[in-house]
Structure formats: structure tokens, C-alpha cells
Design a protein around this motif. Structure first.
Motif, PDB file in Angstrom:
ATOM      1  N   ALA A  14      21.668   0.026 -34.335  1.00 31.39           N
ATOM      2  CA  ALA A  14      21.546   1.219 -35.170  1.00 31.39           C
ATOM      3  C   ALA A  14      20.121   1.768 -35.162  1.00 31.39           C
ATOM      4  CB  ALA A  14      21.987   0.913 -36.599  1.00 31.39           C
ATOM      5  N   GLY A  15      19.128   0.888 -35.157  1.00 28.63           N
ATOM      6  CA  GLY A  15      17.735   1.339 -35.133  1.00 28.63           C
ATOM      7  C   GLY A  15      17.411   2.102 -33.865  1.00 28.63           C
ATOM      8  N   ALA A  16      17.929   1.646 -32.739  1.00 24.61           N
ATOM      9  CA  ALA A  16      17.689   2.342 -31.470  1.00 24.61           C
ATOM     10  C   ALA A  16      18.446   3.669 -31.427  1.00 24.61           C
ATOM     11  CB  ALA A  16      18.070   1.448 -30.295  1.00 24.61           C
ATOM     12  N   VAL A  17      19.620   3.742 -32.080  1.00 20.29           N
ATOM     13  CA  VAL A  17      20.339   5.020 -32.177  1.00 20.29           C
ATOM     14  C   VAL A  17      19.492   6.014 -32.971  1.00 20.29           C
ATOM     15  CG1 VAL A  17      22.360   6.195 -33.149  1.00 20.29           C
ATOM     16  CG2 VAL A  17      22.650   4.022 -31.941  1.00 20.29           C
ATOM     17  N   ARG A  18      18.948   5.552 -34.103  1.00 23.74           N
ATOM     18  CA  ARG A  18      18.096   6.436 -34.911  1.00 23.74           C
ATOM     19  C   ARG A  18      16.867   6.876 -34.123  1.00 23.74           C
ATOM     20  NH1 ARG A  18      20.116   3.014 -38.838  1.00 23.74           N
ATOM     21  NH2 ARG A  18      18.410   1.526 -38.693  1.00 23.74           N
ATOM     22  N   ALA A  19      16.248   5.950 -33.397  1.00 26.82           N
ATOM     23  CA  ALA A  19      15.053   6.281 -32.606  1.00 26.82           C
ATOM     24  C   ALA A  19      15.393   7.274 -31.495  1.00 26.82           C
ATOM     25  CB  ALA A  19      14.440   5.008 -32.026  1.00 26.82           C
ATOM     26  N   ALA A  20      16.560   7.118 -30.875  1.00 22.58           N
ATOM     27  CA  ALA A  20      16.982   8.048 -29.821  1.00 22.58           C
ATOM     28  C   ALA A  20      17.190   9.441 -30.400  1.00 22.58           C
ATOM     29  CB  ALA A  20      18.253   7.550 -29.146  1.00 22.58           C
ATOM     30  N   CYS A  21      17.800   9.521 -31.579  1.00 21.21           N
ATOM     31  CA  CYS A  21      17.999  10.820 -32.236  1.00 21.21           C
ATOM     32  C   CYS A  21      16.653  11.463 -32.558  1.00 21.21           C
ATOM     33  CB  CYS A  21      18.837  10.659 -33.503  1.00 21.21           C
ATOM     34  SG  CYS A  21      20.583  10.300 -33.175  1.00 21.21           S
ATOM     35  N   GLN A  22      15.740  10.668 -33.082  1.00 20.25           N
ATOM     36  CA  GLN A  22      14.414  11.191 -33.414  1.00 20.25           C
ATOM     37  C   GLN A  22      13.698  11.670 -32.153  1.00 20.25           C
ATOM     38  OE1 GLN A  22      11.795   8.330 -35.297  1.00 20.25           O
ATOM     39  NE2 GLN A  22      10.666   9.967 -36.317  1.00 20.25           N
ATOM     40  N   ARG A  23      13.776  10.886 -31.092  1.00 21.71           N
ATOM     41  CA  ARG A  23      13.141  11.211 -29.821  1.00 21.71           C
ATOM     42  C   ARG A  23      13.637  12.561 -29.293  1.00 21.71           C
ATOM     43  NH1 ARG A  23      11.447   7.525 -25.733  1.00 21.71           N
ATOM     44  NH2 ARG A  23      11.393   8.510 -23.705  1.00 21.71           N
ATOM     45  N   LEU A  24      14.935  12.828 -29.466  1.00 18.92           N
ATOM     46  CA  LEU A  24      15.545  14.052 -28.956  1.00 18.92           C
ATOM     47  C   LEU A  24      15.561  15.188 -29.993  1.00 18.92           C
ATOM     48  CD1 LEU A  24      18.570  12.465 -27.061  1.00 18.92           C
ATOM     49  CD2 LEU A  24      16.438  13.350 -26.060  1.00 18.92           C
ATOM     50  N   HIS A  25      14.925  14.949 -31.148  1.00 23.60           N
ATOM     51  CA  HIS A  25      14.872  15.947 -32.228  1.00 23.60           C
ATOM     52  C   HIS A  25      16.268  16.319 -32.724  1.00 23.60           C
ATOM     53  CE1 HIS A  25      10.634  16.219 -31.274  1.00 23.60           C
ATOM     54  NE2 HIS A  25      10.950  16.477 -30.019  1.00 23.60           N
ATOM     55  N   LEU A  26      17.136  15.297 -32.826  1.00 24.17           N
ATOM     56  CA  LEU A  26      18.486  15.475 -33.358  1.00 24.17           C
ATOM     57  C   LEU A  26      18.491  15.078 -34.824  1.00 24.17           C
ATOM     58  CD1 LEU A  26      20.530  13.790 -30.473  1.00 24.17           C
ATOM     59  CD2 LEU A  26      20.075  16.229 -30.797  1.00 24.17           C
ATOM     60  N   PRO A  27      19.475  15.550 -35.584  1.00 25.03           N
ATOM     61  CA  PRO A  27      19.596  15.075 -36.968  1.00 25.03           C
ATOM     62  C   PRO A  27      19.815  13.558 -36.976  1.00 25.03           C
ATOM     63  CG  PRO A  27      21.073  16.930 -36.559  1.00 25.03           C
ATOM     64  CD  PRO A  27      20.504  16.524 -35.236  1.00 25.03           C
ATOM     65  N   PRO A  28      19.424  12.880 -38.044  1.00 23.73           N
ATOM     66  CA  PRO A  28      19.683  11.434 -38.122  1.00 23.73           C
ATOM     67  C   PRO A  28      21.181  11.156 -38.017  1.00 23.73           C
ATOM     68  CG  PRO A  28      18.221  12.139 -39.891  1.00 23.73           C
ATOM     69  CD  PRO A  28      18.720  13.386 -39.215  1.00 23.73           C
ATOM     70  N   PRO A  29      21.559  10.048 -37.387  1.00 28.49           N
ATOM     71  CA  PRO A  29      22.983   9.715 -37.289  1.00 28.49           C
ATOM     72  C   PRO A  29      23.543   9.403 -38.674  1.00 28.49           C
ATOM     73  CG  PRO A  29      21.661   7.863 -36.568  1.00 28.49           C
ATOM     74  CD  PRO A  29      20.710   8.998 -36.819  1.00 28.49           C
ATOM     75  N   THR A  30      24.847   9.639 -38.829  1.00 27.68           N
ATOM     76  CA  THR A  30      25.489   9.366 -40.109  1.00 27.68           C
ATOM     77  C   THR A  30      26.592   8.330 -39.930  1.00 27.68           C
ATOM     78  OG1 THR A  30      26.974  11.254 -39.780  1.00 27.68           O
ATOM     79  CG2 THR A  30      24.981  11.640 -41.071  1.00 27.68           C
ATOM     80  N   GLU A  31      26.591   7.359 -40.827  1.00 27.52           N
ATOM     81  CA  GLU A  31      27.581   6.281 -40.800  1.00 27.52           C
ATOM     82  C   GLU A  31      28.853   6.764 -41.478  1.00 27.52           C
ATOM     83  OE1 GLU A  31      29.380   2.899 -39.954  1.00 27.52           O
ATOM     84  OE2 GLU A  31      27.231   3.023 -39.522  1.00 27.52           O
ATOM     85  N   GLY A  32      30.003   6.427 -40.892  1.00 31.58           N
ATOM     86  CA  GLY A  32      31.264   6.757 -41.538  1.00 31.58           C
ATOM     87  C   GLY A  32      32.361   7.040 -40.545  1.00 31.58           C
ATOM     88  N   THR A  33      33.422   7.651 -41.042  1.00 35.86           N
ATOM     89  CA  THR A  33      34.542   8.067 -40.204  1.00 35.86           C
ATOM     90  C   THR A  33      34.380   9.550 -39.915  1.00 35.86           C
ATOM     91  OG1 THR A  33      35.974   6.367 -41.128  1.00 35.86           O
ATOM     92  CG2 THR A  33      37.052   8.227 -40.048  1.00 35.86           C
ATOM     93  N   HIS A  34      34.408   9.891 -38.638  1.00 42.94           N
ATOM     94  CA  HIS A  34      34.133  11.255 -38.185  1.00 42.94           C
ATOM     95  C   HIS A  34      35.364  11.854 -37.529  1.00 42.94           C
ATOM     96  CE1 HIS A  34      29.838  10.534 -38.859  1.00 42.94           C
ATOM     97  NE2 HIS A  34      30.107   9.314 -38.420  1.00 42.94           N
ATOM     98  N   GLU A  35      35.561  13.135 -37.762  1.00 43.42           N
ATOM     99  CA  GLU A  35      36.691  13.842 -37.180  1.00 43.42           C
ATOM    100  C   GLU A  35      36.372  14.246 -35.748  1.00 43.42           C
ATOM    101  OE1 GLU A  35      39.259  17.924 -37.838  1.00 43.42           O
ATOM    102  OE2 GLU A  35      37.945  17.228 -39.435  1.00 43.42           O
ATOM    103  N   LEU A  36      37.294  13.939 -34.852  1.00 45.88           N
ATOM    104  CA  LEU A  36      37.275  14.475 -33.498  1.00 45.88           C
ATOM    105  C   LEU A  36      38.416  15.486 -33.438  1.00 45.88           C
ATOM    106  CD1 LEU A  36      36.608  11.180 -31.521  1.00 45.88           C
ATOM    107  CD2 LEU A  36      34.955  12.849 -32.370  1.00 45.88           C
ATOM    108  N   TYR A  37      38.727  16.047 -32.298  1.00 54.45           N
ATOM    109  CA  TYR A  37      39.735  17.102 -32.246  1.00 54.45           C
ATOM    110  C   TYR A  37      41.071  16.654 -32.846  1.00 54.45           C
ATOM    111  CZ  TYR A  37      43.150  20.421 -30.559  1.00 54.45           C
ATOM    112  OH  TYR A  37      44.177  21.313 -30.502  1.00 54.45           O
TER     113      TYR A  37
END
Length: 123
Positions: A14-37
Motif C-alpha cells: 500500500a505504501g508503494a501504491v501511495r508513493a506511485a500515485c504521489q510520483r505521478l501527481h494522482l489523487p491518493p488511492p482510496t480503500e474500499g469497494t469500487h464500481e467498475l462498468y
């Protein structure tokens, strides 16, 4: 001695996911159940640029679930950039955890060269 390594990326930190998002200037990742199509995915949701649905990282399996409708709902290059950023960040964390120094050089083709100094030499 130099070694070239090819890595099949599994998303498990999870820490590396957050760091990757920060590196790419993306919003912080969110934990939970996410809707796909037409389904849902549980894990860390990453909002990629111009993607209709998040890429969802299941840390238990290492897999990423997403629906970009073969590029119509999000360009593959954005997911590829995220996976590359994750691999770089995770590699740096593990190298430093083991007491090694890391240098990073972006290459003109978009790839990234990491040099990990182990003791007196580079690995």
C-alpha cells in the motif's frame, strides 16, 4: 558487474501504491469497494487520468482490476505508467530496507534505470 532484470509487477504494498500515485501527481488511492462498468472490485482504487473507472489494486492477490473498454474509457499508457511507478517505488523501498543506495535515471524511451549499490559495487 551489471545485471538487467525484467519484473512482472504484482501490487502488494500500500505504501508503494501511495508513493506511485504521489510520483505521478494522482489523487491518493482510496480503500474500499469500487464500481467498475458491470462489476465491483475491492482494494485500493487509483484514479488514472481521464479514466472513467478506477484501477483497483487487490493487495492480497497482487492483481489490478480495471475496465477501460479496450482504451475507450482510459488509455492503457496511464495504467502502464502507474505500474512502472509502483515497481520503481517498491524497488527503492526494498533496496533501502536492505541498506543499499539507489540512484534513478529516466531514459529517453520512457523507461527508468535504477542502480542499486550493494556494498562496494553496483547490483
Amino acid at each position: 558487474m551489471s545485471h538487467t532484470v525484467t519484473i512482472k509487477t504484482e501490487i502488494r504494498d500500500a505504501g508503494a501504491v501511495r508513493a506511485a500515485c504521489q510520483r505521478l501527481h494522482l489523487p491518493p488511492p482510496t480503500e474500499g469497494t469500487h464500481e467498475l462498468y458491470s462489476s465491483h472490485a475491492t482494494g485500493l482504487g487509483v484514479e488514472l487520468p481521464e479514466w472513467r473507472y478506477p484501477a483497483v489494486c487487490n493487495l492480497a492477490t497482487g492483481q489490478v482490476q480495471y475496465d477501460n473498454f479496450k482504451g475507450r474509457w482510459g488509455e492503457q499508457k496511464h495504467l502502464d505508467a502507474f505500474l512502472q511507478a509502483y515497481a520503481v517505488e517498491k524497488s527503492k523501498v526494498e533496496a533501502r530496507r536492505n541498506g543499499h543506495q539507489v540512484t534513478e535515471v529516466p531514459l529517453s524511451d520512457g523507461s527508468i534505470k535504477l542502480t542499486i549499490n550493494v556494498g562496494g559495487g553496483a547490483a
